[in-house]
Design a protein around this motif. Structure first.
Motif, PDB file in Angstrom:
ATOM      1  N   GLY A 118       5.246  18.087 -14.081  1.00 59.48           N
ATOM      2  CA  GLY A 118       6.518  18.554 -14.623  1.00 59.48           C
ATOM      3  C   GLY A 118       7.610  18.664 -13.584  1.00 59.48           C
ATOM      4  N   ASP A 119       7.346  18.240 -12.365  1.00 59.52           N
ATOM      5  CA  ASP A 119       8.329  18.283 -11.284  1.00 59.52           C
ATOM      6  C   ASP A 119       9.153  16.997 -11.324  1.00 59.52           C
ATOM      7  OD1 ASP A 119       9.786  18.712  -8.989  1.00 59.52           O
ATOM      8  OD2 ASP A 119       8.105  18.355  -7.614  1.00 59.52           O
ATOM      9  N   GLN A 120      10.236  16.999 -12.113  1.00 57.19           N
ATOM     10  CA  GLN A 120      11.041  15.792 -12.284  1.00 57.19           C
ATOM     11  C   GLN A 120      11.766  15.395 -10.997  1.00 57.19           C
ATOM     12  OE1 GLN A 120      11.175  13.664 -14.866  1.00 57.19           O
ATOM     13  NE2 GLN A 120       9.541  14.890 -15.764  1.00 57.19           N
ATOM     14  N   ASN A 121      12.241  16.369 -10.228  1.00 55.59           N
ATOM     15  CA  ASN A 121      12.951  16.037  -8.986  1.00 55.59           C
ATOM     16  C   ASN A 121      12.012  15.385  -7.979  1.00 55.59           C
ATOM     17  OD1 ASN A 121      15.381  17.032  -9.943  1.00 55.59           O
ATOM     18  ND2 ASN A 121      14.982  19.094  -9.178  1.00 55.59           N
ATOM     19  N   GLY A 122      10.801  15.905  -7.853  1.00 60.12           N
ATOM     20  CA  GLY A 122       9.820  15.288  -6.957  1.00 60.12           C
ATOM     21  C   GLY A 122       9.427  13.902  -7.428  1.00 60.12           C
ATOM     22  N   LEU A 127       0.826  -1.205   0.000  1.00 62.48           N
ATOM     23  CA  LEU A 127       0.000   0.000   0.000  1.00 62.48           C
ATOM     24  C   LEU A 127       0.862   1.259   0.000  1.00 62.48           C
ATOM     25  CD1 LEU A 127      -2.745   1.426   0.223  1.00 62.48           C
ATOM     26  CD2 LEU A 127      -2.538   1.204   2.703  1.00 62.48           C
ATOM     27  N   ALA A 128       1.902   1.270   0.819  1.00 62.83           N
ATOM     28  CA  ALA A 128       2.792   2.436   0.867  1.00 62.83           C
ATOM     29  C   ALA A 128       3.500   2.628  -0.477  1.00 62.83           C
ATOM     30  CB  ALA A 128       3.815   2.265   1.986  1.00 62.83           C
ATOM     31  N   ALA A 129       3.930   1.522  -1.096  1.00 58.90           N
ATOM     32  CA  ALA A 129       4.580   1.622  -2.408  1.00 58.90           C
ATOM     33  C   ALA A 129       3.610   2.138  -3.458  1.00 58.90           C
ATOM     34  CB  ALA A 129       5.134   0.254  -2.820  1.00 58.90           C
ATOM     35  N   LEU A 130       2.350   1.707  -3.377  1.00 57.45           N
ATOM     36  CA  LEU A 130       1.346   2.184  -4.320  1.00 57.45           C
ATOM     37  C   LEU A 130       1.100   3.683  -4.158  1.00 57.45           C
ATOM     38  CD1 LEU A 130      -0.740   1.428  -6.494  1.00 57.45           C
ATOM     39  CD2 LEU A 130      -2.357   1.007  -4.641  1.00 57.45           C
ATOM     40  N   ILE A 131       1.053   4.158  -2.929  1.00 59.44           N
ATOM     41  CA  ILE A 131       0.843   5.586  -2.678  1.00 59.44           C
ATOM     42  C   ILE A 131       2.001   6.399  -3.251  1.00 59.44           C
ATOM     43  CG2 ILE A 131       0.763   7.323  -0.847  1.00 59.44           C
ATOM     44  CD1 ILE A 131      -0.863   5.251   0.796  1.00 59.44           C
ATOM     45  N   TYR A 132       3.224   5.965  -3.008  1.00 51.92           N
ATOM     46  CA  TYR A 132       4.376   6.700  -3.533  1.00 51.92           C
ATOM     47  C   TYR A 132       4.449   6.609  -5.059  1.00 51.92           C
ATOM     48  CZ  TYR A 132       6.374   8.058   0.903  1.00 51.92           C
ATOM     49  OH  TYR A 132       6.591   8.661   2.112  1.00 51.92           O
ATOM     50  N   SER A 133       4.011   5.506  -5.642  1.00 49.36           N
ATOM     51  CA  SER A 133       3.998   5.393  -7.106  1.00 49.36           C
ATOM     52  C   SER A 133       3.010   6.377  -7.715  1.00 49.36           C
ATOM     53  CB  SER A 133       3.635   3.974  -7.523  1.00 49.36           C
ATOM     54  OG  SER A 133       4.641   3.078  -7.151  1.00 49.36           O
ATOM     55  N   VAL A 134       1.850   6.513  -7.100  1.00 45.88           N
ATOM     56  CA  VAL A 134       0.857   7.467  -7.596  1.00 45.88           C
ATOM     57  C   VAL A 134       1.370   8.898  -7.430  1.00 45.88           C
ATOM     58  CG1 VAL A 134      -1.466   8.374  -7.196  1.00 45.88           C
ATOM     59  CG2 VAL A 134      -1.083   5.913  -7.266  1.00 45.88           C
ATOM     60  N   LYS A 135       2.040   9.173  -6.298  1.00 47.02           N
ATOM     61  CA  LYS A 135       2.633  10.505  -6.113  1.00 47.02           C
ATOM     62  C   LYS A 135       3.698  10.781  -7.162  1.00 47.02           C
ATOM     63  CE  LYS A 135       2.094  11.208  -1.134  1.00 47.02           C
ATOM     64  NZ  LYS A 135       2.833  11.477   0.101  1.00 47.02           N
ATOM     65  N   ALA A 136       4.501   9.785  -7.491  1.00 48.54           N
ATOM     66  CA  ALA A 136       5.532   9.957  -8.518  1.00 48.54           C
ATOM     67  C   ALA A 136       4.904  10.240  -9.875  1.00 48.54           C
ATOM     68  CB  ALA A 136       6.414   8.713  -8.599  1.00 48.54           C
ATOM     69  N   ARG A 137       3.828   9.541 -10.187  1.00 46.78           N
ATOM     70  CA  ARG A 137       3.143   9.781 -11.467  1.00 46.78           C
ATOM     71  C   ARG A 137       2.532  11.178 -11.504  1.00 46.78           C
ATOM     72  NH1 ARG A 137      -0.165   5.476 -14.810  1.00 46.78           N
ATOM     73  NH2 ARG A 137       1.976   4.833 -15.043  1.00 46.78           N
ATOM     74  N   ASP A 138       1.951  11.617 -10.388  1.00 42.62           N
ATOM     75  CA  ASP A 138       1.387  12.970 -10.328  1.00 42.62           C
ATOM     76  C   ASP A 138       2.466  14.033 -10.508  1.00 42.62           C
ATOM     77  OD1 ASP A 138      -1.110  11.917  -9.929  1.00 42.62           O
ATOM     78  OD2 ASP A 138      -1.132  12.251  -7.755  1.00 42.62           O
TER      79      ASP A 138
END
Length: 136
Positions: free
Chosen positions: A84-88, A68-79
């Motif tokens: 356009g925030d490549q560093n984030g 679940l935590a990995a899924l949340i961070y994956s969605v944040k990375a996609r957002d």
């Protein structure tokens, strides 16, 4: 100072240099010296967000809620990537990758302990012990 350039967003000296009527190319002797450069950053490779791996761990290997935590961070990375925030995006994707690795290793270890070890114990218990037969 020229009144027609007073409202320009550029410094007066840049506009005045561009206004000269020289036939030379920019950067050449006698040519205009106020050359403007445009830098375009083009990413060579899109940032990975590990969304499919995170979904897999969420459905099949959600040990200690790491999937679940990995899924949340994956969605944040996609957002972040869409904004356009490549560093984030890189930071969130890195966290998702680490969580996915830990979840995959722990799930594999549990599958090994639950399936392979009991089969090995049952197989070794089914063999007759020859030690006791030779002792008598």
């Amino acid at each position: 100072m020229n009144p027609e350039y007073s409202s320009a967003p550029y410094p007066d000296e840049t506009v005045a240099l561009q206004d000269r009527g020289h036939g030379a190319s920019p950067g050449q002797p006698g040519g205009p010296t106020g050359v403007q450069h445009t830098v375009v950053n083009v990413p060579t490779e899109p940032t990975k967000d590990y969304l499919v791996w995170s979904l897999w761990n969420f459905v099949y290997g959600n040990i200690f809620c790491l999937g679940l935590a990995a899924l949340i961070y994956s969605v944040k990375a996609r957002d972040r990537k869409m904004v356009g925030d490549q560093n984030g995006a890189i930071g969130h994707a890195s966290t998702a990758q680490v969580l996915n690795i830990v979840a995959t290793v722990l799930t594999s270890l549990i599958v090994f302990l639950v399936i392979v070890v009991p089969i090995a114990v049952v197989a070794s218990a089914a063999r007759p012990y020859s030690y006791y037969q030779h002792r008598i």
